[in-house]
Design a protein around this motif. Structure first.
Motif, PDB file in Angstrom:
ATOM      1  N   THR A 124      -3.122  -1.092  -2.652  1.00 54.65           N
ATOM      2  CA  THR A 124      -3.035  -0.820  -1.214  1.00 54.65           C
ATOM      3  C   THR A 124      -3.523  -2.058  -0.477  1.00 54.65           C
ATOM      4  OG1 THR A 124      -5.218   0.195  -1.227  1.00 54.65           O
ATOM      5  CG2 THR A 124      -3.348   1.682  -1.410  1.00 54.65           C
ATOM      6  N   ARG A 179      -1.879  -1.863  18.700  1.00 56.67           N
ATOM      7  CA  ARG A 179      -2.848  -2.353  19.682  1.00 56.67           C
ATOM      8  C   ARG A 179      -3.062  -3.832  19.426  1.00 56.67           C
ATOM      9  NH1 ARG A 179      -7.326   2.451  19.331  1.00 56.67           N
ATOM     10  NH2 ARG A 179      -6.019   4.059  20.215  1.00 56.67           N
ATOM     11  N   ASP A 190      -6.130  -3.139  11.257  1.00 57.13           N
ATOM     12  CA  ASP A 190      -7.163  -2.118  11.071  1.00 57.13           C
ATOM     13  C   ASP A 190      -8.486  -2.587  11.690  1.00 57.13           C
ATOM     14  OD1 ASP A 190      -7.755   0.469   9.313  1.00 57.13           O
ATOM     15  OD2 ASP A 190      -9.505  -0.849   9.256  1.00 57.13           O
ATOM     16  N   PRO A 191      -9.204  -1.678  12.334  1.00 59.82           N
ATOM     17  CA  PRO A 191     -10.481  -2.080  12.965  1.00 59.82           C
ATOM     18  C   PRO A 191     -11.538  -2.572  11.965  1.00 59.82           C
ATOM     19  CG  PRO A 191      -9.735   0.032  13.812  1.00 59.82           C
ATOM     20  CD  PRO A 191      -8.830  -0.303  12.673  1.00 59.82           C
ATOM     21  N   ASN A 192     -11.342  -2.298  10.687  1.00 60.45           N
ATOM     22  CA  ASN A 192     -12.303  -2.761   9.684  1.00 60.45           C
ATOM     23  C   ASN A 192     -11.912  -4.104   9.073  1.00 60.45           C
ATOM     24  OD1 ASN A 192     -14.087  -0.263   9.464  1.00 60.45           O
ATOM     25  ND2 ASN A 192     -12.007   0.541   9.329  1.00 60.45           N
ATOM     26  N   ARG A 200       0.476   4.905   4.740  1.00 61.34           N
ATOM     27  CA  ARG A 200      -0.696   5.761   4.567  1.00 61.34           C
ATOM     28  C   ARG A 200      -0.242   7.073   3.949  1.00 61.34           C
ATOM     29  NH1 ARG A 200      -2.244   6.871  10.150  1.00 61.34           N
ATOM     30  NH2 ARG A 200      -3.724   8.282   9.203  1.00 61.34           N
ATOM     31  N   ALA A 211      -6.221   8.678   3.709  1.00 58.95           N
ATOM     32  CA  ALA A 211      -5.761   7.332   4.063  1.00 58.95           C
ATOM     33  C   ALA A 211      -5.924   7.111   5.557  1.00 58.95           C
ATOM     34  CB  ALA A 211      -4.306   7.164   3.629  1.00 58.95           C
ATOM     35  N   VAL A 212      -7.147   6.916   5.996  1.00 51.63           N
ATOM     36  CA  VAL A 212      -7.400   6.745   7.432  1.00 51.63           C
ATOM     37  C   VAL A 212      -7.333   5.271   7.848  1.00 51.63           C
ATOM     38  CG1 VAL A 212      -8.697   8.839   7.908  1.00 51.63           C
ATOM     39  CG2 VAL A 212      -9.868   6.891   6.946  1.00 51.63           C
ATOM     40  N   LEU A 213      -7.489   4.377   6.879  1.00 51.71           N
ATOM     41  CA  LEU A 213      -7.382   2.956   7.219  1.00 51.71           C
ATOM     42  C   LEU A 213      -5.907   2.579   7.308  1.00 51.71           C
ATOM     43  CD1 LEU A 213     -10.068   1.437   4.798  1.00 51.71           C
ATOM     44  CD2 LEU A 213     -10.386   2.338   7.079  1.00 51.71           C
ATOM     45  N   GLN A 214      -5.611   1.548   8.108  1.00 48.53           N
ATOM     46  CA  GLN A 214      -4.225   1.087   8.251  1.00 48.53           C
ATOM     47  C   GLN A 214      -3.852   0.313   6.996  1.00 48.53           C
ATOM     48  OE1 GLN A 214      -2.370   1.970  10.763  1.00 48.53           O
ATOM     49  NE2 GLN A 214      -4.024   2.914  11.936  1.00 48.53           N
ATOM     50  N   THR A 215      -3.060   0.929   6.138  1.00 49.22           N
ATOM     51  CA  THR A 215      -2.716   0.287   4.872  1.00 49.22           C
ATOM     52  C   THR A 215      -1.236   0.465   4.541  1.00 49.22           C
ATOM     53  OG1 THR A 215      -3.328   2.307   3.696  1.00 49.22           O
ATOM     54  CG2 THR A 215      -4.992   0.593   3.784  1.00 49.22           C
ATOM     55  N   ASN A 257      -6.860  -3.886  -0.885  1.00 48.87           N
ATOM     56  CA  ASN A 257      -8.058  -3.068  -0.731  1.00 48.87           C
ATOM     57  C   ASN A 257      -8.376  -2.341  -2.033  1.00 48.87           C
ATOM     58  OD1 ASN A 257     -10.091  -1.637   0.578  1.00 48.87           O
ATOM     59  ND2 ASN A 257      -8.705   0.027   1.110  1.00 48.87           N
TER      60      ASN A 257
END
Lengths: 155, 263
Positions: B149, B180, B155-157, B104, B109-113, B141
């Motif tokens: 990326t 998690r 990632d929660p999405n 990230r 860059a808030v998504l886990q990438t 993505n």
């Protein structure tokens, strides 16, 4: 040419720092240091470059960096009305407000884009920004004064 | 400006084609130097022959793991569909190696990438599946000409349709953040789902080919308040320890073999 090379080098270092510390923005503090040093011309042409870099590397739709940088600049000029920008209290207040502003902009953009991110991740990122902001400010102020100054040729 | 970009995507494309290229261009040489230095140390300074032999064996193991994944999937499909006539043949998978050059980067860059050094010039498209020999990593993505990326499954999405390898029960695997556990949604109370069984892609989304291992079920609990089971799983891949990944390019996905079967 020398100053252009400096900014290319500086931007590359910032990208590496941002890669090492996920969520941290080096370009926002750098821009404010330029404003503090009253180097407005460089601030004007570097801002779009840094915005595009952050937007391109990011994972959200375009707009967050514009809001983030715009808000930081606004906060900087408002604070300048009440405190001297070389004052420690100024830096402390700016850091706290930067953290709060980042939290607000991220929440707004995530809501607009209907993305699901754990709240603790966003809060931690904002706290990280608040804590690292003074360090980045001091490091960049030192670097800009030492290496990033344009040479003044006497007439 | 935001609404205009949301409708047209022009600014997003501009940012990808400039910003992501600049970031990739800065990170890739450093990563290359790091890898070369590491390889030099491993190959010539630190146990010259043994290390070379080890590298060759590791490559062979990776290839064999891929082969096992493919054969296992084909064997299971064959036994289930043997009774049916004229089902569609399995698709051809093309693997392409890519290096992970970054994680990230920046406040956006808030998504886990992670960032990889392959882009649209290499045939990568948006939502191209990314995996390692151990299992699925995620899907692309954002794609620029030379870099992409990858949205990680943690990632929660990220939502991936999966199926229990043993139970054959379908569900949706959703991330809950790095470090998690993953969650398997929409598993009915009366459907079996076993602890320690491997979840594989079901292919129902049309993005991931069928049968790729994704996660292992860790805990299955039955809730009195919900119509569905609460299933926790763990990813088979630890992205933090990965340096290379594989991008799958699949021209055709065998998602609906029964439709082609003759009565």
């Amino acid at each position: 040419m020398r100053i252009l090379s400096w900014w290319v080098f500086f931007t590359a270092v910032c990208i590496w720092v941002q890669n090492s510390l996920p969520g941290i923005d080096c370009f926002g503090p750098a821009l404010l240091v330029l404003l503090h040093l009253q180097r407005y011309k460089e601030a004007v042409w570097l801002t779009p470059v840094w915005i595009v870099i952050n937007e391109g590397a990011g994972t959200l739709a375009f707009g967050l960096s514009v809001l983030w940088i715009g808000g930081l600049v606004l906060v900087f000029f408002i604070l300048c009305q009440y405190l001297s920008s070389s004052n420690f209290a100024f830096l402390l207040t700016l850091s706290v407000l930067a953290g709060i502003w980042q939290l607000a902009t991220l929440r707004l953009m995530l809501t607009l884009q209907e993305l699901n991110i754990p709240a603790d991740q966003i809060v931690l990122q904002s706290i990280q920004t608040t804590l690292l902001f003074p360090l980045l400010w001091v490091a960049m102020l030192t670097a800009f004064k030492r290496w990033g100054q344009p040479r003044h040729v006497s007439p | 400006m935001y609404t205009w970009n949301w409708k047209t995507g022009h600014l997003d494309r501009l940012a990808r084609y400039t910003g992501l290229e600049i970031v990739g261009g800065v990170l890739a040489p450093g990563k290359w130097v790091h890898r070369r230095a590491h390889a030099l140390w491993d190959s010539y300074i630190h146990l010259h022959q043994a290390q070379e032999h080890n590298v060759a064996l590791q490559k062979e193991i990776q290839n064999l793991k891929l082969e096992v994944i493919r054969l296992r999937k084909e064997a299971q499909t064959a036994s289930r569909l043997r009774k049916l006539l004229h089902f569609s043949p399995p698709p051809e998978w093309e693997f392409q190696g890519a290096d992970i050059i970054g994680s990230r980067i920046g406040p956006n860059a808030v998504l886990q990438t992670v960032t990889i050094n392959k882009g649209s010039r290499d045939g990568i498209r948006q939502n191209t599946p990314i995996l390692t020999p151990d299992g699925v990593v995620g899907r692309t993505n954002q794609v620029s000409p030379h870099f992409s990326t990858v949205l990680l499954i943690t990632d929660p999405n990220s939502n991936i349709p999966v199926r229990g390898q043993r139970s054959r029960t379908n569900g949706i695997l959703r991330g809950q953040g790095l470090r998690r556990q993953l969650q398997v949604k929409h598993v009915p109370q009366n459907s079996p789902m076993y602890e320690d069984e491997v979840l594989v892609t079901s292919g129902l989304d049309g993005l991931f080919p069928k049968g790729l291992p994704v996660a292992r079920v860790e805990k299955v609990t039955i809730s009195d308040l919900s119509l569905f089971k609460d299933v926790q799983a763990r990813s088979l891949v630890d992205v933090k320890q990965q340096e290379e990944v594989l991008a799958i390019q699949c021209t055709k996905i065998d998602s609906a073999p029964v439709q082609n079967a003759k009565p």
